[in-house]
Design a protein around this motif. Structure first.
Motif, PDB file in Angstrom:
ATOM      1  N   MET A   1      57.591 -43.150  75.012  1.00 19.47           N
ATOM      2  CA  MET A   1      57.240 -43.442  76.401  1.00 19.47           C
ATOM      3  C   MET A   1      55.740 -43.629  76.575  1.00 19.47           C
ATOM      4  O   MET A   1      55.284 -44.245  77.492  1.00 19.47           O
ATOM      5  N   LEU A   4      49.633 -42.336  74.146  1.00 13.57           N
ATOM      6  CA  LEU A   4      48.364 -41.663  74.400  1.00 13.57           C
ATOM      7  C   LEU A   4      48.239 -40.465  73.471  1.00 13.57           C
ATOM      8  O   LEU A   4      49.236 -39.879  73.064  1.00 13.57           O
ATOM      9  N   PRO A   5      46.996 -40.102  73.119  1.00 13.90           N
ATOM     10  CA  PRO A   5      46.816 -38.956  72.218  1.00 13.90           C
ATOM     11  C   PRO A   5      47.304 -37.673  72.885  1.00 13.90           C
ATOM     12  O   PRO A   5      47.243 -37.528  74.096  1.00 13.90           O
ATOM     13  N   LYS A   6      47.786 -36.745  72.083  1.00 10.93           N
ATOM     14  CA  LYS A   6      48.208 -35.443  72.621  1.00 10.93           C
ATOM     15  C   LYS A   6      47.000 -34.695  73.177  1.00 10.93           C
ATOM     16  O   LYS A   6      45.901 -34.771  72.644  1.00 10.93           O
ATOM     17  N   GLN A   7      47.237 -33.962  74.248  1.00 12.74           N
ATOM     18  CA  GLN A   7      46.160 -33.096  74.733  1.00 12.74           C
ATOM     19  C   GLN A   7      46.186 -31.832  73.897  1.00 12.74           C
ATOM     20  O   GLN A   7      47.243 -31.219  73.732  1.00 12.74           O
ATOM     21  N   PRO A   8      45.036 -31.399  73.365  1.00 11.78           N
ATOM     22  CA  PRO A   8      45.031 -30.175  72.564  1.00 11.78           C
ATOM     23  C   PRO A   8      45.401 -28.977  73.440  1.00 11.78           C
ATOM     24  O   PRO A   8      45.012 -28.901  74.599  1.00 11.78           O
ATOM     25  N   ALA A   9      46.171 -28.044  72.873  1.00  8.22           N
ATOM     26  CA  ALA A   9      46.614 -26.873  73.649  1.00  8.22           C
ATOM     27  C   ALA A   9      45.421 -25.991  73.992  1.00  8.22           C
ATOM     28  O   ALA A   9      45.315 -25.472  75.087  1.00  8.22           O
ATOM     29  N   VAL A  11      41.211 -25.913  73.936  1.00  3.04           N
ATOM     30  CA  VAL A  11      39.966 -26.625  73.701  1.00  3.04           C
ATOM     31  C   VAL A  11      38.874 -25.562  73.701  1.00  3.04           C
ATOM     32  O   VAL A  11      38.824 -24.744  74.603  1.00  3.04           O
ATOM     33  N   VAL A  13      35.547 -24.281  74.671  1.00  5.37           N
ATOM     34  CA  VAL A  13      34.629 -24.690  75.724  1.00  5.37           C
ATOM     35  C   VAL A  13      33.200 -24.411  75.275  1.00  5.37           C
ATOM     36  O   VAL A  13      32.871 -23.274  74.946  1.00  5.37           O
ATOM     37  N   PRO A  14      32.337 -25.432  75.220  1.00  3.67           N
ATOM     38  CA  PRO A  14      30.965 -25.182  74.786  1.00  3.67           C
ATOM     39  C   PRO A  14      30.235 -24.311  75.810  1.00  3.67           C
ATOM     40  O   PRO A  14      30.432 -24.459  77.012  1.00  3.67           O
ATOM     41  N   LEU A  57      27.203 -31.825  73.079  1.00  7.47           N
ATOM     42  CA  LEU A  57      28.283 -30.835  73.047  1.00  7.47           C
ATOM     43  C   LEU A  57      29.230 -30.982  74.240  1.00  7.47           C
ATOM     44  O   LEU A  57      30.283 -30.360  74.269  1.00  7.47           O
ATOM     45  N   GLY A  58      28.829 -31.780  75.231  1.00  9.99           N
ATOM     46  CA  GLY A  58      29.653 -31.884  76.443  1.00  9.99           C
ATOM     47  C   GLY A  58      29.577 -30.614  77.270  1.00  9.99           C
ATOM     48  O   GLY A  58      30.549 -30.209  77.902  1.00  9.99           O
ATOM     49  N   TYR A  59      28.400 -29.947  77.275  1.00  6.91           N
ATOM     50  CA  TYR A  59      28.254 -28.709  78.047  1.00  6.91           C
ATOM     51  C   TYR A  59      27.935 -29.027  79.508  1.00  6.91           C
ATOM     52  O   TYR A  59      27.069 -29.836  79.807  1.00  6.91           O
ATOM     53  N   VAL A  60      28.655 -28.403  80.421  1.00  6.87           N
ATOM     54  CA  VAL A  60      28.417 -28.562  81.850  1.00  6.87           C
ATOM     55  C   VAL A  60      28.153 -27.171  82.429  1.00  6.87           C
ATOM     56  O   VAL A  60      28.924 -26.254  82.179  1.00  6.87           O
TER      57      VAL A  60
ATOM     58  N   THR B 122      31.220 -34.833  85.796  1.00  3.14           N
ATOM     59  CA  THR B 122      30.373 -33.672  85.533  1.00  3.14           C
ATOM     60  C   THR B 122      30.311 -32.757  86.756  1.00  3.14           C
ATOM     61  O   THR B 122      30.396 -31.537  86.644  1.00  3.14           O
ATOM     62  N   GLU B 126      31.587 -28.823  86.962  1.00  4.38           N
ATOM     63  CA  GLU B 126      30.760 -27.655  87.317  1.00  4.38           C
ATOM     64  C   GLU B 126      31.550 -26.643  88.141  1.00  4.38           C
ATOM     65  O   GLU B 126      31.222 -25.471  88.172  1.00  4.38           O
ATOM     66  N   ARG B 128      34.622 -25.921  87.552  1.00  7.05           N
ATOM     67  CA  ARG B 128      35.595 -25.336  86.630  1.00  7.05           C
ATOM     68  C   ARG B 128      37.019 -25.321  87.176  1.00  7.05           C
ATOM     69  O   ARG B 128      37.681 -24.281  87.186  1.00  7.05           O
ATOM     70  N   ARG B 150      36.989 -30.158  78.207  1.00  4.93           N
ATOM     71  CA  ARG B 150      36.109 -29.227  77.510  1.00  4.93           C
ATOM     72  C   ARG B 150      35.602 -28.123  78.435  1.00  4.93           C
ATOM     73  O   ARG B 150      35.282 -27.042  77.993  1.00  4.93           O
ATOM     74  N   PRO B 320      49.681 -26.554  78.599  1.00  2.00           N
ATOM     75  CA  PRO B 320      48.740 -27.673  78.494  1.00  2.00           C
ATOM     76  C   PRO B 320      48.891 -28.476  77.203  1.00  2.00           C
ATOM     77  O   PRO B 320      48.284 -29.520  77.066  1.00  2.00           O
ATOM     78  N   GLY B 321      49.692 -28.023  76.245  1.00  2.00           N
ATOM     79  CA  GLY B 321      49.738 -28.708  74.946  1.00  2.00           C
ATOM     80  C   GLY B 321      50.666 -29.908  74.907  1.00  2.00           C
ATOM     81  O   GLY B 321      50.706 -30.623  73.922  1.00  2.00           O
ATOM     82  N   GLY B 322      51.404 -30.143  75.954  1.00  2.00           N
ATOM     83  CA  GLY B 322      52.417 -31.205  75.909  1.00  2.00           C
ATOM     84  C   GLY B 322      51.804 -32.585  75.858  1.00  2.00           C
ATOM     85  O   GLY B 322      50.614 -32.766  76.125  1.00  2.00           O
ATOM     86  N   PRO B 323      52.611 -33.572  75.488  1.00  2.00           N
ATOM     87  CA  PRO B 323      52.124 -34.955  75.469  1.00  2.00           C
ATOM     88  C   PRO B 323      51.851 -35.430  76.890  1.00  2.00           C
ATOM     89  O   PRO B 323      52.468 -34.917  77.826  1.00  2.00           O
ATOM     90  N   PRO B 324      50.939 -36.381  77.052  1.00  2.00           N
ATOM     91  CA  PRO B 324      50.646 -36.873  78.398  1.00  2.00           C
ATOM     92  C   PRO B 324      51.914 -37.392  79.074  1.00  2.00           C
ATOM     93  O   PRO B 324      52.706 -38.109  78.465  1.00  2.00           O
TER      94      PRO B 324
END
Lengths: 340, 340
Positions: A1, A4-9, A11, A13-14, A57-60, B122, B126, B128, B150, B320-324
Motif C-alpha cells: 500500500m 515509504l520508509p518505516k518510521q523507527p520505533a 529515535v 533525541v539529540p 545533529l538536528g538539535y532543536v 523547527t 521547540e 515538543r 528527532r 510509533p514503529g508501524g509503517p506509514p
C-alpha cells in the motif's frame, strides 16, 4: 500500500550536550548561542560552530525546558473559538502573530469549543502562558482571569465587548455595529427595523451585543426594533419572508453580509422589493455584498490601535504592575449602496 | 480612565506542595489525583480533598513540567495557515480537537504564516509535541519531518495532497475536486473549459492541485483546459469577462463557490448567458451557491475516515514503529443545479 520508509520505533533525541561535544564548547555556550542571549560575549566563529553542530545533529531547543529554567515562558496563548471572524479578524490575528514572533514570543492558539469558561481558563493555564489574548466570542470570567494570573500569566487581555475585572480590555465593542446600521436606516427615513439574530451556536455574544447597539440607536431616534431569529438555511429565510407583511417592517439590519444575502434572496422571491418596500443593510463590507443586485449597503469595521498590539502586549508583560489598559479598538461606518 | 482593580506586580503562584499541605497528603498523591492516574488506588474522600484544596488555592498542573517528568508530552500540534478552509475543514478540525481532548491530549494550533517550511518545523519542534497534524496548504518536507521525529514527535501526519517520506499521509487529494468538476462539464457536452486560478497568496497549493486534476479529466475525455488567473475583486473579474469571447470557452470550473459568484456576476454583466453560452461550476456546496440565479452547480466534498482521526493518532502515538499509514480521505461528487 505504500513504499515509504518505516518510521523507527525509537529515535534518539539529540541533546544540547551532544551539540556541545560536537562543537567542542560547554553546554552553557550552546545555550547562550541558541537562545540568542546577547548579554554574553561569544566570538562569531564559536557561534557559527555551535549553529552548525546543532544543524548537523538536528538539535532543536526545548521551549518548555527553557521556560522552566527561566522561571517564565515566552508563550502567548490565543484561544480560538469556532466563529469565522471574517477577513478583519483573520488579518488582525495574523498581524498579531507575526508581531509577537518578531519580539521572540511563541504564539499558540488553543481551540476552546465545547469547554465552559473556567474549564477553558484552566486548560490555558496548564500551558503556563506569559500572556493570553481572548478574542471576541470567547468568554473570560474574573475567576478565569484569576486562574491565569495565579499560574503566572503577566498579561490577560480580552477583546470582547466588555471589560473583565483584572484583565486588560482592548475591547471590540460590537454594539457600534448595530448602532451604525440603525443610524443609517433611520437617516434613510426608516422607523420599523428588524434585526436578524443568527441561530447558529456561539453567535449569541455577537448578535446580542449588536442588537443592544441597534436598540440604543433606535430609542434615541424614536424608531422601533424587532429581533428576527434566523437559521443559516434557505427554509428558515423563506419562512421569515412568508410572514414579512404581517411584521410591518420597512427596514432590516441583517447581522452581516452573508445573512443579508440569504434574507434578500428570500424577500425578493416572496415579491418584496428592496429597498422600496424594505431597506436591507449587512455588515463586514465583504465582496459578496458588492456582487448582489441591488448592491448591498453594509457596516464597515476597522480596528484602530494606538500602537501595534504586539508591542502593547510586550510592554504589559515587562511591566505587569500597571493599571488595566482599556481601549475600544473598533471603528464602524455605514456604507450606502443600493439596498437601503 | 478605568475603575478596574490593579493587577498585582508579583503574584505568588500556588504549587503542588501547597495543595499537598492543605489537603494533608503527599505531593505524589496530589500528582496522581490531578493527573487522573488510574493505576494508583486512592480513596474517593482523599481525591475530593485534593481537588478541593487545588480549587481553593487556584492550583493548576503545569503541562510542560508534567511532560518533562514523564519524558514525553501529551501535546498534539496543529499548524494553521491563513487559508479559510471552508466549513468542511472547520468541522473536521473541531471534531479532531474534541476527540483528542477526550483522549487526554492537549491540542494547540500554531500559526505558521510567514515562515519557511523548515523554520516552521523547527518552531513546532521547540514545543515538543507528541504528534503533529499538518493541514492541507502547509508544506512539510522530509527534512522537517526528520526535525520533528528527532525532537520526539511519535506521529507526524500530513493532510496535504501528497505523502511526505517519513510522515503518515492521511491525504486530502484536491486533484479529485478538479477532476469531478471537469467530468461533470464534459458529461454536459462541454469541451473548452476554463479553470480559475485564484491569485491570493497561499492558495497555490490548492489551485495547482485542482488544475492538475482538471487536466487529467480533460485529457482522458479529449477536452481542453485553460488556466484563468483571477484576483478576488470586481475589477479582475470584469477584465476577465471583457475578453471572454476571444477565449472561446464553453465552460468554467471557478475554483470554489465564492469565485464562481464573482465570475458569474461579471459574465452576466458582460452579456454572457449562463449556462447557455458558458456553463459554470464551483466547489464547496456552500449556501451562497444555492442563493445565486441561476443556481450554482458545485463539487461537494466529504471526508471519509475508517475510524475517528483522534483514535488513529492515539494508536500511532502508542505504536510509533508501524509503517506509514496512507489513506485518501476526500470524497467528491458534482452537484448539478442550473448553472451548468
Amino acid at each position: 500500500m505504500s513504499q515509504l520508509p518505516k518510521q523507527p520505533a525509537e529515535v534518539s533525541v539529540p541533546t544540547s550536550a551532544d551539540v556541545a561535544r560536537l562543537a567542542g564548547v560547554s553546554r552553557a555556550t550552546v545555550s547562550y548561542v541558541l537562545n540568542n542571549n546577547a548579554t554574553v560575549r561569544i566570538s562569531d566563529p564559536t557561534r557559527r560552530r555551535v549553529r552548525e553542530a546543532a544543524l548537523q545533529l538536528g538539535y532543536v531547543p526545548h521551549a518548555a525546558a527553557r521556560s522552566l529554567r527561566a522561571g517564565h515562558s515566552r508563550m502567548v496563548l490565543l484561544p480560538s473559538g469556532h466563529i469565522p471572524g471574517g477577513p478583519l479578524h483573520q488579518y488582525f490575528f495574523e498581524e498579531l502573530q507575526s508581531g509577537l514572533r518578531r519580539l521572540d514570543y511563541t504564539v499558540v492558539q488553543y481551540g476552546s469549543v465545547g469547554l465552559t469558561a473556567d474549564e477553558a481558563a484552566t486548560a490555558w493555564a496548564e500551558l503556563r502562558p506569559v500572556a493570553v489574548v481572548v478574542p471576541p466570542g470567547i468568554t473570560l470570567t474574573p475567576h478565569g482571569t484569576g486562574i491565569l494570573t495565579r499560574s503566572g500569566a503577566k498579561a490577560v487581555i480580552t477583546l470582547g465587548p466588555d471589560p473583565v475585572p483584572g484583565a486588560h480590555g482592548l475591547v471590540m465593542d460590537q454594539r457600534r455595529v448595530g448602532e451604525s446600521a440603525v443610524e443609517h436606516l433611520v437617516a434613510r427615513g426608516r422607523r420599523h427595523i428588524g434585526v436578524v439574530m443568527p441561530q447558529e451556536p456561539c453567535r449569541e455574544s455577537f448578535s446580542e451585543t449588536r442588537l443592544a447597539g441597534a436598540r440604543r440607536a433606535a430609542e434615541s431616534a424614536g424608531a422601533r426594533v424587532c429581533p428576527l431569529p434566523l437559521g443559516y438555511d434557505e427554509e428558515s429565510a423563506q419562512r421569515l419572508a412568508a410572514r414579512w407583511a404581517e411584521l410591518g417592517l420597512d427596514a432590516v439590519f441583517a447581522y452581516n453580509d452573508e445573512y443579508a444575502m440569504l434574507l434578500m434572496r428570500a424577500l425578493q422571491d416572496a415579491g418584496v422589493t428592496v429597498p422600496a418596500d424594505t431597506a436591507v443593510i449587512g455588515a463586514d463590507d465583504s465582496l459578496i455584498g458588492r456582487l448582489l443586485r441591488p448592491r448591498l449597503s453594509t457596516v464597515r469595521m476597522e480596528l484602530s490601535m494606538p500602537q501595534p498590539l504586539a508591542e502593547t502586549i510586550d510592554r504589559m508583560v515587562q511591566h505587569p504592575g500597571g493599571p488595566p489598559v482599556h481601549h475600544d479598538l473598533l471603528r464602524t461606518s455605514a456604507v450606502h449602496r443600493e439596498s437601503s
